[in-house]
Design a protein around this motif. Structure first.
Motif, PDB file in Angstrom:
ATOM      1  N   SER A   1       1.393   9.023   9.049  1.00 29.28           N
ATOM      2  CA  SER A   1       1.215   8.609   7.654  1.00 29.28           C
ATOM      3  C   SER A   1       1.262   7.095   7.526  1.00 29.28           C
ATOM      4  O   SER A   1       0.407   6.489   6.894  1.00 29.28           O
ATOM      5  CB  SER A   1       2.306   9.207   6.773  1.00 29.28           C
ATOM      6  N   VAL A   2       2.282   6.491   8.147  1.00 27.02           N
ATOM      7  CA  VAL A   2       2.411   5.034   8.060  1.00 27.02           C
ATOM      8  C   VAL A   2       1.161   4.371   8.638  1.00 27.02           C
ATOM      9  O   VAL A   2       0.580   3.462   8.032  1.00 27.02           O
ATOM     10  CB  VAL A   2       3.670   4.549   8.804  1.00 27.02           C
ATOM     11  N   LEU A   3       0.727   4.863   9.795  1.00 25.59           N
ATOM     12  CA  LEU A   3      -0.446   4.283  10.447  1.00 25.59           C
ATOM     13  C   LEU A   3      -1.682   4.409   9.561  1.00 25.59           C
ATOM     14  O   LEU A   3      -2.440   3.447   9.386  1.00 25.59           O
ATOM     15  CB  LEU A   3      -0.685   4.997  11.776  1.00 25.59           C
ATOM     16  N   ASN A   4      -1.883   5.585   8.976  1.00 21.41           N
ATOM     17  CA  ASN A   4      -3.047   5.783   8.110  1.00 21.41           C
ATOM     18  C   ASN A   4      -3.010   4.863   6.894  1.00 21.41           C
ATOM     19  O   ASN A   4      -4.039   4.324   6.488  1.00 21.41           O
ATOM     20  CB  ASN A   4      -3.114   7.239   7.627  1.00 21.41           C
ATOM     21  N   ILE A   5      -1.822   4.714   6.326  1.00 23.07           N
ATOM     22  CA  ILE A   5      -1.700   3.836   5.153  1.00 23.07           C
ATOM     23  C   ILE A   5      -2.098   2.412   5.537  1.00 23.07           C
ATOM     24  O   ILE A   5      -2.862   1.753   4.840  1.00 23.07           O
ATOM     25  CB  ILE A   5      -0.257   3.874   4.598  1.00 23.07           C
ATOM     26  N   VAL A   6      -1.601   1.959   6.708  1.00 26.51           N
ATOM     27  CA  VAL A   6      -1.908   0.593   7.152  1.00 26.51           C
ATOM     28  C   VAL A   6      -3.407   0.450   7.427  1.00 26.51           C
ATOM     29  O   VAL A   6      -4.044  -0.503   6.964  1.00 26.51           O
ATOM     30  CB  VAL A   6      -1.081   0.224   8.400  1.00 26.51           C
TER      31      VAL A   6
ATOM     32  N   ALA B   1       0.839  -1.198   0.000  1.00 34.18           N
ATOM     33  CA  ALA B   1       0.000   0.000   0.000  1.00 34.18           C
ATOM     34  C   ALA B   1       0.870   1.242   0.000  1.00 34.18           C
ATOM     35  O   ALA B   1       2.016   1.216   0.453  1.00 34.18           O
ATOM     36  CB  ALA B   1      -0.900   0.007   1.232  1.00 34.18           C
ATOM     37  N   SER B   2       0.339   2.328  -0.535  1.00 34.84           N
ATOM     38  CA  SER B   2       1.099   3.576  -0.499  1.00 34.84           C
ATOM     39  C   SER B   2       0.178   4.745  -0.179  1.00 34.84           C
ATOM     40  O   SER B   2      -1.037   4.659  -0.351  1.00 34.84           O
ATOM     41  CB  SER B   2       1.834   3.805  -1.821  1.00 34.84           C
ATOM     42  N   GLY B   3       0.766   5.815   0.286  1.00 33.30           N
ATOM     43  CA  GLY B   3       0.005   7.009   0.636  1.00 33.30           C
ATOM     44  C   GLY B   3       0.969   8.155   0.865  1.00 33.30           C
ATOM     45  O   GLY B   3       2.187   7.974   0.778  1.00 33.30           O
ATOM     46  N   ASN B   4       0.444   9.323   1.160  1.00 29.90           N
ATOM     47  CA  ASN B   4       1.304  10.488   1.332  1.00 29.90           C
ATOM     48  C   ASN B   4       2.048  10.475   2.655  1.00 29.90           C
ATOM     49  O   ASN B   4       1.465  10.198   3.696  1.00 29.90           O
ATOM     50  CB  ASN B   4       0.471  11.765   1.245  1.00 29.90           C
ATOM     51  N   GLY B   5       3.326  10.785   2.597  1.00 32.33           N
ATOM     52  CA  GLY B   5       4.118  10.941   3.804  1.00 32.33           C
ATOM     53  C   GLY B   5       4.315  12.419   4.082  1.00 32.33           C
ATOM     54  O   GLY B   5       3.520  13.249   3.647  1.00 32.33           O
TER      55      GLY B   5
ATOM     56  N   ARG C   1      -5.953   2.169   6.291  1.00 29.26           N
ATOM     57  CA  ARG C   1      -6.737   2.219   5.055  1.00 29.26           C
ATOM     58  C   ARG C   1      -6.597   0.903   4.287  1.00 29.26           C
ATOM     59  O   ARG C   1      -7.573   0.359   3.776  1.00 29.26           O
ATOM     60  CB  ARG C   1      -6.266   3.398   4.187  1.00 29.26           C
ATOM     61  N   ALA C   2      -5.359   0.405   4.229  1.00 30.39           N
ATOM     62  CA  ALA C   2      -5.113  -0.825   3.477  1.00 30.39           C
ATOM     63  C   ALA C   2      -5.837  -2.012   4.117  1.00 30.39           C
ATOM     64  O   ALA C   2      -6.403  -2.854   3.421  1.00 30.39           O
ATOM     65  CB  ALA C   2      -3.621  -1.086   3.401  1.00 30.39           C
ATOM     66  N   LEU C   3      -5.846  -2.058   5.447  1.00 32.52           N
ATOM     67  CA  LEU C   3      -6.530  -3.153   6.137  1.00 32.52           C
ATOM     68  C   LEU C   3      -8.020  -3.126   5.827  1.00 32.52           C
ATOM     69  O   LEU C   3      -8.639  -4.155   5.536  1.00 32.52           O
ATOM     70  CB  LEU C   3      -6.312  -3.051   7.653  1.00 32.52           C
ATOM     71  N   ASP C   4      -8.607  -1.934   5.887  1.00 32.79           N
ATOM     72  CA  ASP C   4     -10.019  -1.744   5.551  1.00 32.79           C
ATOM     73  C   ASP C   4     -10.334  -2.277   4.164  1.00 32.79           C
ATOM     74  O   ASP C   4     -11.272  -3.039   3.962  1.00 32.79           O
ATOM     75  CB  ASP C   4     -10.332  -0.234   5.563  1.00 32.79           C
ATOM     76  N   ARG C   5      -9.497  -1.814   3.228  1.00 33.99           N
ATOM     77  CA  ARG C   5      -9.699  -2.163   1.831  1.00 33.99           C
ATOM     78  C   ARG C   5      -9.545  -3.672   1.639  1.00 33.99           C
ATOM     79  O   ARG C   5     -10.303  -4.299   0.894  1.00 33.99           O
ATOM     80  CB  ARG C   5      -8.661  -1.410   0.989  1.00 33.99           C
ATOM     81  N   ALA C   6      -8.580  -4.264   2.336  1.00 36.35           N
ATOM     82  CA  ALA C   6      -8.308  -5.694   2.186  1.00 36.35           C
ATOM     83  C   ALA C   6      -9.475  -6.528   2.719  1.00 36.35           C
ATOM     84  O   ALA C   6      -9.884  -7.509   2.102  1.00 36.35           O
ATOM     85  CB  ALA C   6      -7.023  -6.049   2.917  1.00 36.35           C
ATOM     86  N   ARG C   7     -10.010  -6.121   3.871  1.00 36.91           N
ATOM     87  CA  ARG C   7     -11.149  -6.871   4.444  1.00 36.91           C
ATOM     88  C   ARG C   7     -12.310  -6.882   3.459  1.00 36.91           C
ATOM     89  O   ARG C   7     -12.933  -7.912   3.215  1.00 36.91           O
ATOM     90  CB  ARG C   7     -11.576  -6.234   5.763  1.00 36.91           C
TER      91      ARG C   7
END
Lengths: 199, 189
Positions: free
Chosen positions: B168-173, B85-89, B175-181
């Motif tokens: 940023s790292v936390l938000n990326i994780v 996953a990626s997002g803004n830092g 969001r990615a977890l949400d999307r993955a579920r």
């Protein structure tokens, strides 16, 4: 004798970075470690040699009005080759140098040498000139890279220089540090050149 | 008239030559570049799912901009999921990969793939000390950032002086977890 002069002048007297102050973008951007500097030197030397060779070969058939456009096509071809080569065989280095490899296209040292030298001189003189300028660029980047990496990370080419007592001077590997070192080195080069000129 | 014809011919010839050379050169390097990317992906999949020495098989489930989900098998059994996953830092994009247990109970491990945070501050998200703590974090709920020692598995400790990068790292994780579920629920249907 004349050829030798063309070869040597870029090392110090007409150093492209410190005396002509060209190509400062890569000089400031990728010298936070010696390894990155070496990668950049190799890429620039390849592009400079290749395009000086081709440009001096074709200098008589290129109409004056479109010479810059033609030179840019030649340079861009070599730059793209260098970029793809790094991506294929040195993925780590390619990632570290990032957009600065494709940006060699607009490096003033290269277009400057084509315009000022290769388009007016023979193949042998142009290649020697390009080689000399590459060495000058190399000297400049190695100086920048060494100072910044030693002070900023306490290492040289990844090897530890200082003991564990040394607290890295982090600002040196940040953009601000690049400007500090660059300023001091230009000062050094110019005062040495002036001292010689007075004699 | 003659002069302009010469201009057209010279420019055309050089452009065609340049295109030809680059086309040939790309053919020669592109396989190698693709292979590099594949090896890098496999290496990081292995690292974040604890599948040593080698991953038997994996399959891409979702691949979209900023989110990739991989299913990792041992035989026919799913042993883990891996998410890129990626997002803004703080300064530029942060790209990371992490492995999750097949029932989405825990994060197995996390690695940073790309970051351009400030050296000495935000760039500490790449240090072992910071990444270590991600092992075993809960993956079945939203994680939160704390500035002291975490006391539940849903808390992640921020780096001192680099709150933006840690967030940023936390938000990326998250969001990615949400999307993955969601993606897995859809796949099961």
């Amino acid at each position: 004798m004349n050829l030798l002069k063309e070869f040597i002048k870029g090392w110090w007297k007409e150093n492209p970075v410190f005396v002509m102050v060209l190509g400062t973008c890569p000089t400031l951007a990728v010298t936070n470690s010696v390894k990155n500097a070496i990668g950049m030197i190799a890429a620039v030397a390849f592009v400079l040699l290749g395009s000086s060779f081709i440009v001096s070969l074709i200098r008589k058939i290129v109409p004056n009005q479109v010479r810059i456009a033609t030179f840019i096509v030649v340079i861009a071809t070599f730059v793209t080759m260098a970029d793809r080569y790094l991506a294929a065989f040195y993925p780590q280095l390619s990632k570290a140098l990032g957009p600065y490899v494709p940006l060699i296209v607009v490096n003033c040292i290269i277009l400057g040498r084509q315009e000022a030298f290769a388009s007016k001189n023979g193949v042998l003189a142009s290649v020697l000139d390009a080689l000399g300028m590459s060495i000058g660029f190399g000297i400049a980047l190695m100086l920048m890279g060494s100072v910044r990496e030693i002070l900023g990370s306490g290492t040289w080419l990844g090897m530890k220089v200082f003991g564990s007592w040394y607290i890295p001077w982090q600002v040196m590997i940040l953009p601000a540090g690049a400007f500090f070192v660059f300023g001091f080195l230009i000062w050094g080069f110019n005062s040495i050149n002036k001292a010689f000129a007075k004699r | 008239m003659k002069e302009s014809l010469r201009i057209v011919i010279v420019l055309t010839v050089f452009s065609i030559l340049s295109g030809g050379i680059l086309g040939w050169f790309n053919k020669y390097t592109e396989k190698r570049v693709a292979l590099n990317n594949l090896t890098a992906l496999q290496e990081s999949l292995k690292a974040v799912t604890n599948m040593n020495p080698k991953i038997e098989a994996y399959e891409s489930v979702v691949k979209e901009k900023g989110f990739e989900l991989y299913k990792i098998f041992s035989g026919t059994e799913t042993v883990a999921y891996a998410i890129v996953a990626s997002g803004n830092g703080f300064q530029d994009k942060i790209k990371l990969i992490f492995g999750v247990k097949p029932d989405f109970s825990r994060i197995i491990d996390l690695r940073i793939l790309e970051q351009k945070e400030t050296p000495g501050m935000g760039a500490k998200i790449e240090t072992k000390k910071y990444l270590e703590q991600w092992k075993g974090k809960g993956a079945d709920s939203t994680l939160e950032l704390v500035k002291k020692k975490p006391n539940t598995k849903y808390q992640v400790e921020a780096i001192t002086g680099a709150t933006v990068s840690s967030t940023s790292v936390l938000n990326i994780v998250n969001r990615a977890l949400d999307r993955a579920r969601k993606a897995i629920k859809e796949a099961e249907k």
